[in-house]
Design a protein around this motif. Structure first.
Motif, PDB file in Angstrom:
ATOM      1  N   ASN A  47      42.324  43.439  34.369  1.00  0.00           N
ATOM      2  CA  ASN A  47      43.318  44.507  34.806  1.00  0.00           C
ATOM      3  C   ASN A  47      42.404  45.515  35.632  1.00  0.00           C
ATOM      4  O   ASN A  47      41.186  45.972  35.310  1.00  0.00           O
ATOM      5  CB  ASN A  47      44.259  45.159  33.834  1.00  0.00           C
ATOM      6  CG  ASN A  47      45.040  44.250  33.313  1.00  0.00           C
ATOM      7  OD1 ASN A  47      45.725  43.510  34.030  1.00  0.00           O
ATOM      8  ND2 ASN A  47      44.878  43.920  31.798  1.00  0.00           N
ATOM      9  N   PRO A  48      43.100  46.533  36.539  1.00  0.00           N
ATOM     10  CA  PRO A  48      42.249  47.534  37.007  1.00  0.00           C
ATOM     11  C   PRO A  48      41.298  48.393  36.098  1.00  0.00           C
ATOM     12  O   PRO A  48      42.010  48.731  34.975  1.00  0.00           O
ATOM     13  CB  PRO A  48      43.151  48.411  37.900  1.00  0.00           C
ATOM     14  CG  PRO A  48      44.371  47.312  38.216  1.00  0.00           C
ATOM     15  CD  PRO A  48      44.378  46.616  36.870  1.00  0.00           C
ATOM     16  N   GLY A  49      40.194  48.595  36.480  1.00  0.00           N
ATOM     17  CA  GLY A  49      39.394  49.528  35.490  1.00  0.00           C
ATOM     18  C   GLY A  49      38.542  48.593  34.893  1.00  0.00           C
ATOM     19  O   GLY A  49      37.541  49.222  33.953  1.00  0.00           O
ATOM     20  N   ASP A  50      38.940  47.413  34.331  1.00  0.00           N
ATOM     21  CA  ASP A  50      38.176  46.654  33.493  1.00  0.00           C
ATOM     22  C   ASP A  50      36.609  46.450  33.955  1.00  0.00           C
ATOM     23  O   ASP A  50      36.303  46.475  35.198  1.00  0.00           O
ATOM     24  CB  ASP A  50      38.922  45.164  33.262  1.00  0.00           C
ATOM     25  CG  ASP A  50      39.956  45.174  32.059  1.00  0.00           C
ATOM     26  OD1 ASP A  50      39.966  46.290  31.643  1.00  0.00           O
ATOM     27  OD2 ASP A  50      40.790  44.510  32.232  1.00  0.00           O
ATOM     28  N   LEU A  51      35.984  46.069  33.138  1.00  0.00           N
ATOM     29  CA  LEU A  51      34.458  45.855  33.284  1.00  0.00           C
ATOM     30  C   LEU A  51      34.288  44.226  33.518  1.00  0.00           C
ATOM     31  O   LEU A  51      34.700  43.525  32.565  1.00  0.00           O
ATOM     32  CB  LEU A  51      33.548  46.314  32.098  1.00  0.00           C
ATOM     33  CG  LEU A  51      31.958  46.334  32.462  1.00  0.00           C
ATOM     34  CD1 LEU A  51      31.560  47.182  33.443  1.00  0.00           C
ATOM     35  CD2 LEU A  51      31.377  46.935  31.161  1.00  0.00           C
TER      36      LEU A  51
END
Ligand SMILES: C[S@@+](CC[C@H](N)C(=O)[O-])C[C@H]1O[C@@H](n2cnc3c(N)ncnc32)[C@H](O)[C@@H]1O
Length: 346
Positions: free
Chosen positions: A320-324
């Protein structure tokens, strides 16, 4: 559990632990953009790089994609791809072990490979990640033209081994619905609720309330569900659906009934499948064009890139957005480019 053995195995399974932990050295002159964004491109042998990342990022990476050399016997401009088979396994084992340490409990790893080493690789990844964490091997159609000069088979696909760190914790995202899928919904009876798709009301699973007579609007009596099946819906529910014009009897009102599923009521996306076609996720030639576009002034562009759409599909499913995210065989940088565009940290 059966395991794979090769000459230097005992040494290789200890290699990650024996690799010294070195510090990463910043090269500010090569930096670009917001330093605090935390994104990193690391140059060097990935065994040392992964070991150096471990103290800071253990258990934090949501998705790892790697595209290691396939051991094709080629000498590419940018790297050699010709290791003796045991040496290739020796190269992969400690890296996979370190990668596992970096993955979060709800994370997943995706490894591109082809038939040369793929089956050997599967066995060692089974051992490192645990067989119960194997999710699928995706077939990716990398080439869409047939090579008639091929000796036996014209090779058109790679695969991607997909493992969870812990399959109990991993949650895959559905994919967005495509126009083609939505176009399968029609509205032959001008239902004011809009386009719908007819789905069978019979299924093979036993259902105790799934055997009753039905009379069609044309007056034909259907004695029960087709042989070997049961109606999926109890009689009372079926009557309610019919009253609400949610049953389709065919144009002449004489068919086995089907349930109308309205597009406007479909809230979910589509569950990912294990077959990825070139139209949906790109192919080798598309990937080369993408690299040529970016490195227009470079004489010899990178020869074995992956298409951006392929990596995009992985990130859609597994992050998801923001995941590394992490790629320790970065090549031309496709994974980082896609991560940047999709708002994932890398
Ligand atoms: C098949 S390419 C990856 C292509 C990449 N997926 C892309 O889209 O461009 C494999 C890459 O791994 C790199 N590589 C191989 N062994 C490595 C190692 N020990 N440490 C770091 N990189 C390595 C190669 O130099 C090459 O760039």
């Amino acid at each position: 559990m059966p395991t794979l053995h090769w000459l230097t195995r005992d040494e290789d399974v200890r290699a990650a632990a024996k690799t010294p932990t070195r510090l990463l050295e910043e090269a500010p002159e090569l930096g670009y953009g917001d330093r605090d964004a935390g994104n990193m491109l690391i140059q060097g042998d990935n065994l040392e790089a992964l070991k150096a990342l471990l103290p800071y990022y253990a258990g934090q990476v949501k998705c790892i994609y790697i595209d290691p050399p396939y051991n094709t016997g080629s000498a590419f401009e940018h790297y050699d791809d010709n290791l003796e088979h045991s040496m290739w396994l020796a190269m992969m084992w400690p890296r996979l072990e370190l990668l596992r340490g970096l993955l979060s409990e709800d994370g997943s790893i995706w490894v591109s490979i082809d038939d040369r080493e793929g089956h050997y690789l599967k066995i060692i990844v089974d051992e490192i990640f645990g067989r119960s964490n194997f999710l699928t091997s995706v077939i990716w159609q990398k080439i869409y033209t047939i090579k008639n000069s091929a000796k036996h088979f014209s090779d058109m696909h790679d695969f991607m081994l997909c493992f969870a760190k812990d399959s109990e914790h991993l949650k895959c995202n559905d994919l967005p619905r495509s126009t083609k899928q939505d176009n399968a919904y029609k509205n032959p009876d001008n239902d004011p609720r809009g386009p719908w798709k007819a789905t069978p009301i019979q299924a093979r699973n036993y259902y105790s309330k799934g055997e009753y007579k039905i009379e069609t609007p044309s007056g034909r009596v259907i004695e029960g569900p087709p042989s070997g099946t049961y109606w999926r819906i109890a009689k009372e529910k079926f009557i309610d659906l019919d009253k609400d014009n949610r049953v389709w009897w065919g144009k002449d009102g004489n068919n086995i009934p089907a349930q109308k599923r309205f597009l406007s009521e479909v809230t979910t996306g589509v569950v990912p499948t294990s077959l990825w076609l070139h139209q949906d996720v790109g192919h080798n030639a598309e990937a080369k064009n993408e690299v040529r576009e970016v490195f227009r002034d470079v004489n010899q562009t990178f020869l074995t890139p992956k298409p951006e759409r392929l990596i995009e599909r992985i990130f859609q499913i597994a992050t998801n957005p923001g995941d590394l995210v992490l790629d320790s065989f970065l090549g031309s940088g496709t994974t980082a480019a896609v991560a940047q565009k999709m708002g994932r940290r890398y």
